[in-house]
Structures are given as C-alpha cells and as structure tokens.
Write a protein that holds these residues in place. Structure first.
Motif, PDB file in Angstrom:
ATOM      1  N   ILE A   1      53.435  52.020  41.275  1.00  0.00           N
ATOM      2  CA  ILE A   1      52.425  52.598  42.160  1.00  0.00           C
ATOM      3  C   ILE A   1      51.748  51.469  42.915  1.00  0.00           C
ATOM      4  CG2 ILE A   1      50.279  53.926  42.275  1.00  0.00           C
ATOM      5  CD1 ILE A   1      51.180  55.265  39.630  1.00  0.00           C
ATOM      6  N   ARG A   2      51.754  51.569  44.242  1.00  0.00           N
ATOM      7  CA  ARG A   2      51.071  50.609  45.107  1.00  0.00           C
ATOM      8  C   ARG A   2      49.976  51.347  45.853  1.00  0.00           C
ATOM      9  NH1 ARG A   2      52.130  45.143  46.631  1.00  0.00           N
ATOM     10  NH2 ARG A   2      51.065  45.960  48.414  1.00  0.00           N
ATOM     11  N   ILE A   3      48.846  50.695  45.995  1.00  0.00           N
ATOM     12  CA  ILE A   3      47.739  51.286  46.749  1.00  0.00           C
ATOM     13  C   ILE A   3      47.138  50.209  47.639  1.00  0.00           C
ATOM     14  CG2 ILE A   3      46.102  50.869  44.872  1.00  0.00           C
ATOM     15  CD1 ILE A   3      44.689  53.475  45.823  1.00  0.00           C
ATOM     16  N   GLU A   4      46.846  50.598  48.843  1.00  0.00           N
ATOM     17  CA  GLU A   4      46.197  49.691  49.781  1.00  0.00           C
ATOM     18  C   GLU A   4      44.929  50.359  50.270  1.00  0.00           C
ATOM     19  OE1 GLU A   4      47.271  47.325  53.832  1.00  0.00           O
ATOM     20  OE2 GLU A   4      48.812  47.568  52.300  1.00  0.00           O
TER      21      GLU A   4
ATOM     22  N   THR B   1      33.706  57.132  53.136  1.00  0.00           N
ATOM     23  CA  THR B   1      35.076  57.620  53.049  1.00  0.00           C
ATOM     24  C   THR B   1      36.055  56.452  53.070  1.00  0.00           C
ATOM     25  OG1 THR B   1      34.414  59.614  54.231  1.00  0.00           O
ATOM     26  CG2 THR B   1      36.761  59.142  54.133  1.00  0.00           C
ATOM     27  N   LEU B   2      37.016  56.470  52.166  1.00  0.00           N
ATOM     28  CA  LEU B   2      38.022  55.423  52.104  1.00  0.00           C
ATOM     29  C   LEU B   2      39.356  55.955  52.594  1.00  0.00           C
ATOM     30  CD1 LEU B   2      37.391  53.922  48.557  1.00  0.00           C
ATOM     31  CD2 LEU B   2      36.633  53.024  50.735  1.00  0.00           C
ATOM     32  N   SER B   3      40.031  55.166  53.404  1.00  0.00           N
ATOM     33  CA  SER B   3      41.377  55.503  53.836  1.00  0.00           C
ATOM     34  C   SER B   3      42.332  54.736  52.939  1.00  0.00           C
ATOM     35  CB  SER B   3      41.576  55.112  55.300  1.00  0.00           C
ATOM     36  OG  SER B   3      42.884  55.409  55.691  1.00  0.00           O
ATOM     37  N   LEU B   4      43.073  55.454  52.090  1.00  0.00           N
ATOM     38  CA  LEU B   4      43.961  54.820  51.127  1.00  0.00           C
ATOM     39  C   LEU B   4      45.410  55.077  51.497  1.00  0.00           C
ATOM     40  CD1 LEU B   4      42.208  55.912  47.814  1.00  0.00           C
ATOM     41  CD2 LEU B   4      41.861  53.813  49.110  1.00  0.00           C
ATOM     42  N   MET B   5      46.251  54.059  51.352  1.00  0.00           N
ATOM     43  CA  MET B   5      47.690  54.226  51.499  1.00  0.00           C
ATOM     44  C   MET B   5      48.286  54.073  50.102  1.00  0.00           C
ATOM     45  SD  MET B   5      50.617  52.120  53.618  1.00  0.00           S
ATOM     46  CE  MET B   5      49.502  51.770  54.924  1.00  0.00           C
ATOM     47  N   ILE B   6      48.931  55.128  49.592  1.00  0.00           N
ATOM     48  CA  ILE B   6      49.462  55.147  48.236  1.00  0.00           C
ATOM     49  C   ILE B   6      50.958  55.397  48.295  1.00  0.00           C
ATOM     50  CG2 ILE B   6      49.347  56.267  45.981  1.00  0.00           C
ATOM     51  CD1 ILE B   6      46.473  57.136  46.750  1.00  0.00           C
ATOM     52  N   ASN B   7      51.716  54.617  47.517  1.00  0.00           N
ATOM     53  CA  ASN B   7      53.151  54.809  47.439  1.00  0.00           C
ATOM     54  C   ASN B   7      53.572  54.679  45.983  1.00  0.00           C
ATOM     55  OD1 ASN B   7      55.818  55.174  48.119  1.00  0.00           O
ATOM     56  ND2 ASN B   7      56.120  53.113  48.906  1.00  0.00           N
TER      57      ASN B   7
ATOM     58  N   THR C   1      56.822  49.421  50.059  1.00  0.00           N
ATOM     59  CA  THR C   1      55.543  50.003  50.438  1.00  0.00           C
ATOM     60  C   THR C   1      55.130  49.486  51.807  1.00  0.00           C
ATOM     61  OG1 THR C   1      54.885  50.077  48.142  1.00  0.00           O
ATOM     62  CG2 THR C   1      53.127  50.218  49.766  1.00  0.00           C
ATOM     63  N   PRO C   2      54.897  50.388  52.754  1.00  0.00           N
ATOM     64  CA  PRO C   2      54.399  49.917  54.048  1.00  0.00           C
ATOM     65  C   PRO C   2      52.998  49.338  53.879  1.00  0.00           C
ATOM     66  CG  PRO C   2      54.384  52.313  53.936  1.00  0.00           C
ATOM     67  CD  PRO C   2      55.028  51.826  52.682  1.00  0.00           C
ATOM     68  N   GLN C   3      52.697  48.331  54.663  1.00  0.00           N
ATOM     69  CA  GLN C   3      51.388  47.702  54.575  1.00  0.00           C
ATOM     70  C   GLN C   3      50.780  47.592  55.956  1.00  0.00           C
ATOM     71  OE1 GLN C   3      52.033  43.962  52.641  1.00  0.00           O
ATOM     72  NE2 GLN C   3      52.310  44.895  50.642  1.00  0.00           N
TER      73      GLN C   3
END
Length: 135
Positions: free
Chosen positions: A68-71, A82-88, A105-107
């Motif tokens: 699990i990757r989270i940015e 509010t948080l904008s999270l990218m999760i893969n 995982t795109p970054q």
C-alpha cells in the motif's frame, strides 16, 4: 540405541504446538503465506543427544499482502481541513512473471521540479527575445 543427531522444534510466535519437529541438519521451507501480515517470532528449540537444550528466537515481519502506497499524508503529520490523498495497492503476483499493470504508484511532480521548469522556460523566452532583437 543412542541418538547421534540433534532434534529441533520450530515454533511461530507463542504457539505451544511446534510447526515442525526435525532431525538436524535439515533444510526447512517456511511458508509465510499461512501467516498473517505483521511481526512474528520464529522460535527454534534444539535438543542435543546429550540432553541439553538451546533456544534461539528470530523476529521477522511478514508482508505477503498487497503493498500500500499513499501520497499526501505521512506518519505523524499534523493536518487540517480536507486532504487530497493518492492511494495505490498492488500485489507481487505469483513471482514467476512480472505484471506491469498496477505495479507502480503514480506520484505527483515535486515542487522543485516545477520551479526548474518555470525558470528554464523563462530563460528560453528571454533568450529568444534578446537574440531576435540583435539581428
């Protein structure tokens, strides 16, 4: 009949029942697919032919599940609003073939890259304007 080989008992975590009882020397394949992801301890108890006992504990971490990757959020961040999270989440597959879909995982592009791009573009425009005026 006297035994001339040591015997080892393998335990996982605090389980009182050994997962294996083996005569040494032996090569043992520990199947971590049967264990839950997380921290575990392999305890090896040996019994020598002379009746002595030895114990060795080896801590290890199992990570069979999808990675699990989270940015957008790091450990112990202090956040507000509010948080904008990218999760893969992606799996290793069967480890005999490599599957490219979903394995990376795109970054987002870091801020300093944007600054370099803007500075280079500004310099290129300035160079074109000043070189056009000379002729």
């Amino acid at each position: 009949m006297t035994k001339d080989k040591s015997k080892v008992f393998l335990f996982i975590d605090d389980d009182p029942v050994p997962i294996a009882e083996l005569d040494t020397p032996i090569v043992f394949d520990l199947d971590t697919q049967k264990l839950a992801d997380g921290e575990h301890v392999l305890k090896i108890v040996s019994h020598s032919p002379a009746g002595r006992e030895g114990i060795r504990k080896i801590p290890f971490t199992v990570a069979n599940g999808p990675a699990i990757r989270i940015e957008g959020l790091k450990d112990k961040d202090v956040v507000d609003g509010t948080l904008s999270l990218m999760i893969n989440a992606y799996d290793k597959g069967n480890q005999k073939s490599f599957i490219i879909n979903g394995s990376e995982t795109p970054q987002t592009i870091p801020f300093w890259i944007w600054v370099i791009i803007i500075l280079f573009t500004g310099w290129a425009v300035y160079y074109e304007i000043t070189s056009a005026n000379i002729q």
